[in-house]
Design a protein around this motif. Sequence first.
Motif, PDB file in Angstrom:
ATOM      1  N   VAL A   1       0.868  -1.174   0.000  1.00 40.81           N
ATOM      2  CA  VAL A   1       0.000   0.000   0.000  1.00 40.81           C
ATOM      3  C   VAL A   1       0.900   1.219   0.000  1.00 40.81           C
ATOM      4  O   VAL A   1       1.837   1.306   0.789  1.00 40.81           O
ATOM      5  N   LEU A   2       0.605   2.160  -0.918  1.00 40.90           N
ATOM      6  CA  LEU A   2       1.465   3.334  -1.092  1.00 40.90           C
ATOM      7  C   LEU A   2       0.655   4.615  -1.045  1.00 40.90           C
ATOM      8  O   LEU A   2      -0.536   4.631  -1.334  1.00 40.90           O
ATOM      9  N   ASP A   3       1.358   5.691  -0.727  1.00 40.31           N
ATOM     10  CA  ASP A   3       0.779   7.021  -0.596  1.00 40.31           C
ATOM     11  C   ASP A   3       1.633   7.978  -1.419  1.00 40.31           C
ATOM     12  O   ASP A   3       2.858   7.976  -1.295  1.00 40.31           O
ATOM     13  N   VAL A   4       0.997   8.761  -2.292  1.00 41.95           N
ATOM     14  CA  VAL A   4       1.714   9.771  -3.086  1.00 41.95           C
ATOM     15  C   VAL A   4       0.959  11.094  -2.986  1.00 41.95           C
ATOM     16  O   VAL A   4      -0.245  11.110  -2.736  1.00 41.95           O
ATOM     17  N   PRO A   5       1.655  12.209  -3.203  1.00 42.35           N
ATOM     18  CA  PRO A   5       0.951  13.491  -3.241  1.00 42.35           C
ATOM     19  C   PRO A   5      -0.095  13.469  -4.359  1.00 42.35           C
ATOM     20  O   PRO A   5       0.123  12.873  -5.414  1.00 42.35           O
ATOM     21  N   ILE A   6      -1.216  14.135  -4.143  1.00 43.89           N
ATOM     22  CA  ILE A   6      -2.304  14.103  -5.116  1.00 43.89           C
ATOM     23  C   ILE A   6      -1.859  14.667  -6.464  1.00 43.89           C
ATOM     24  O   ILE A   6      -2.268  14.171  -7.515  1.00 43.89           O
ATOM     25  N   GLY A   7      -0.993  15.659  -6.459  1.00 43.69           N
ATOM     26  CA  GLY A   7      -0.489  16.217  -7.717  1.00 43.69           C
ATOM     27  C   GLY A   7       0.288  15.197  -8.531  1.00 43.69           C
ATOM     28  O   GLY A   7       0.128  15.110  -9.751  1.00 43.69           O
ATOM     29  N   ARG A   8       1.117  14.409  -7.861  1.00 44.89           N
ATOM     30  CA  ARG A   8       1.869  13.351  -8.556  1.00 44.89           C
ATOM     31  C   ARG A   8       0.916  12.273  -9.058  1.00 44.89           C
ATOM     32  O   ARG A   8       1.105  11.724 -10.141  1.00 44.89           O
ATOM     33  N   ALA A   9      -0.111  11.963  -8.286  1.00 47.26           N
ATOM     34  CA  ALA A   9      -1.099  10.964  -8.727  1.00 47.26           C
ATOM     35  C   ALA A   9      -1.760  11.428 -10.020  1.00 47.26           C
ATOM     36  O   ALA A   9      -1.957  10.629 -10.941  1.00 47.26           O
ATOM     37  N   ARG A  10      -2.063  12.710 -10.106  1.00 47.93           N
ATOM     38  CA  ARG A  10      -2.658  13.245 -11.340  1.00 47.93           C
ATOM     39  C   ARG A  10      -1.663  13.167 -12.495  1.00 47.93           C
ATOM     40  O   ARG A  10      -2.009  12.771 -13.603  1.00 47.93           O
ATOM     41  N   GLU A  11      -0.425  13.572 -12.252  1.00 47.50           N
ATOM     42  CA  GLU A  11       0.605  13.556 -13.297  1.00 47.50           C
ATOM     43  C   GLU A  11       0.843  12.157 -13.846  1.00 47.50           C
ATOM     44  O   GLU A  11       1.105  11.982 -15.029  1.00 47.50           O
TER      45      GLU A  11
END
Length: 113
Positions: free
Chosen positions: A96-106
């Motif tokens: 399970v991973l967590d990324v900043p929402i901006g990176r998820a969009r990119e």
Amino acid sequence: MHRKAAGADIAMYLKKHANTRYLLSSTAADALAKENVTLSNSTRDSNAAERYIFLSDEDELWAKLSSNRFGQYQHVGGPLEVNFDYYAGWRGQNKVLDVPIGRAREMHLLASP
């Protein structure tokens, strides 16, 4: 990692980071729902979220992940076989991973409306 363990890991992580707003992938949300907990720091609105939580084995998602960006992924749960920041294509055990929402969009990780 079994999906049951993923839900418990996500619940614990959200409690630990109570001041951050998270958008969960549908798979992560399903895993969390089985924990029967109520947490106020998750949202269904990507515009209100600061970070995105997902499981590394979701439907060919691994092909969208980018590598060689130190600190891009935060580990929520599952094994740590490799440094996922550098080996995001690693097809080992589910994590399970967590990324900043901006990176998820990119990276086009968010489901299309």
